[in-house]
Design an enzyme around this catalytic site. Sequence first.
Site, short mmCIF file in Angstrom:
data_model
loop_
_atom_site.label_atom_id
_atom_site.label_comp_id
_atom_site.label_asym_id
_atom_site.label_seq_id
_atom_site.Cartn_x
_atom_site.Cartn_y
_atom_site.Cartn_z
CE LYS A 20 -4.02 -0.62 3.70
NZ LYS A 20 -2.96 0.33 3.39
C1 E4P Z 1 -0.69 -1.24 1.43
O1 E4P Z 1 -1.89 -0.97 1.38
C2 E4P Z 1 0.32 -0.40 2.07
O2 E4P Z 1 -0.16 0.92 2.16
C3 E4P Z 1 1.61 -0.31 1.31
O3 E4P Z 1 1.58 -1.03 0.10
C4 E4P Z 1 2.84 -0.49 2.12
O4 E4P Z 1 3.97 -0.38 1.31
P1 E4P Z 1 5.45 -0.12 1.87
O5 E4P Z 1 6.00 -1.43 2.32
O6 E4P Z 1 6.18 0.42 0.68
O7 E4P Z 1 5.31 0.87 2.98
#
Ligand code: E4P
Length: 224
Positions: free
Chosen positions: A86
Site C-alpha cells: 500500500k
Molecule cells: C483503506 O485502505 C484505509 O485503511 C481505510 O479505509 C481508511 O478509513 P478511515 O477513513 O475510516 O480511517
Amino acid sequence: MKFFLDTADLKEIEEAASWGALAGVTTNPTLYARIGGKLADFHAHIKRICDIVDGPVSAESVAMTRDEIIRDGRELASIAPNVVVKIPAMVEGLAACRALADEGIRVNMTLCFTVPQAILAARAGARYISPFVGRFDDISEDGIAQLSDVVTAINNYDFSESTVAGEQIEIIAASIRSANHVTQAALMGADIATVPFATLKKCIQHPLTDRGLEAFLKDWEKVQ
Ligand code: E4P
C-alpha cells in the site's frame, strides 16, 4: 463486489473469515497502532494475517522517498505471495509504484481522493486504487459522488498494459462508514469495499430480518 476487512485485528479477521464471504484485508499504520502493534512485530503480524486470509492483504509503506518505498515494498512483498504493497498517492509513491509493478509486485494506491490521482496511479501500474469515501464526508463533501467519478473515469480506459501481468485494476471503496456506503459503492460498480468489522456486521443485519426471524421461531414453537 468483493468484501475486504479494514483492520489489523486478528480476532476480527478470523471471525469475518469464518463467515465465508471475506476476499481480503486492508491495514494501515493507524489500524496497526490501534491494536497496540509494534514496529518490530509488523512483518510477523502481516504474515499472521496472510495465514488467515487467502486473498490480497494490503500492508502500507510509511517511507517518504521513492527509493525507501521501493525497498520497503520489496520487503513487504517478500512476507507472503498475497501481500499487496500500500502506497500513498504522491509523486514519490507513483515512481515507487511503477518500479514495484515492473518487478511484478502488486500495489494498492491509497489516500486517493480525486480522478487525476486515480488515473495517475493506474498509469503507474497500481493493481488496486483506494478512493476514500468517509473522509470526504467528514469535510462536508460528498464522498460517494467522488468515488463514483473515480469508478467512471477508471472504467473509461483499459489500463491492462500498465499493471502486473496485464491484470484488471480493481477499485477499493475505502473509508467506508456505513452499510449505505456499501450499497452506493455496489450500485456504481466499485469492485471492492473495504469495511471495518463493526460496519461489516451491520451489513448483514436488518430490523425486519430480526422481526421476521422472531416471528418464524414463535410460529415454529406452535408446530412442536
Ligand atoms: C483503506 O485502505 C484505509 O485503511 C481505510 O479505509 C481508511 O478509513 P478511515 O477513513 O475510516 O480511517
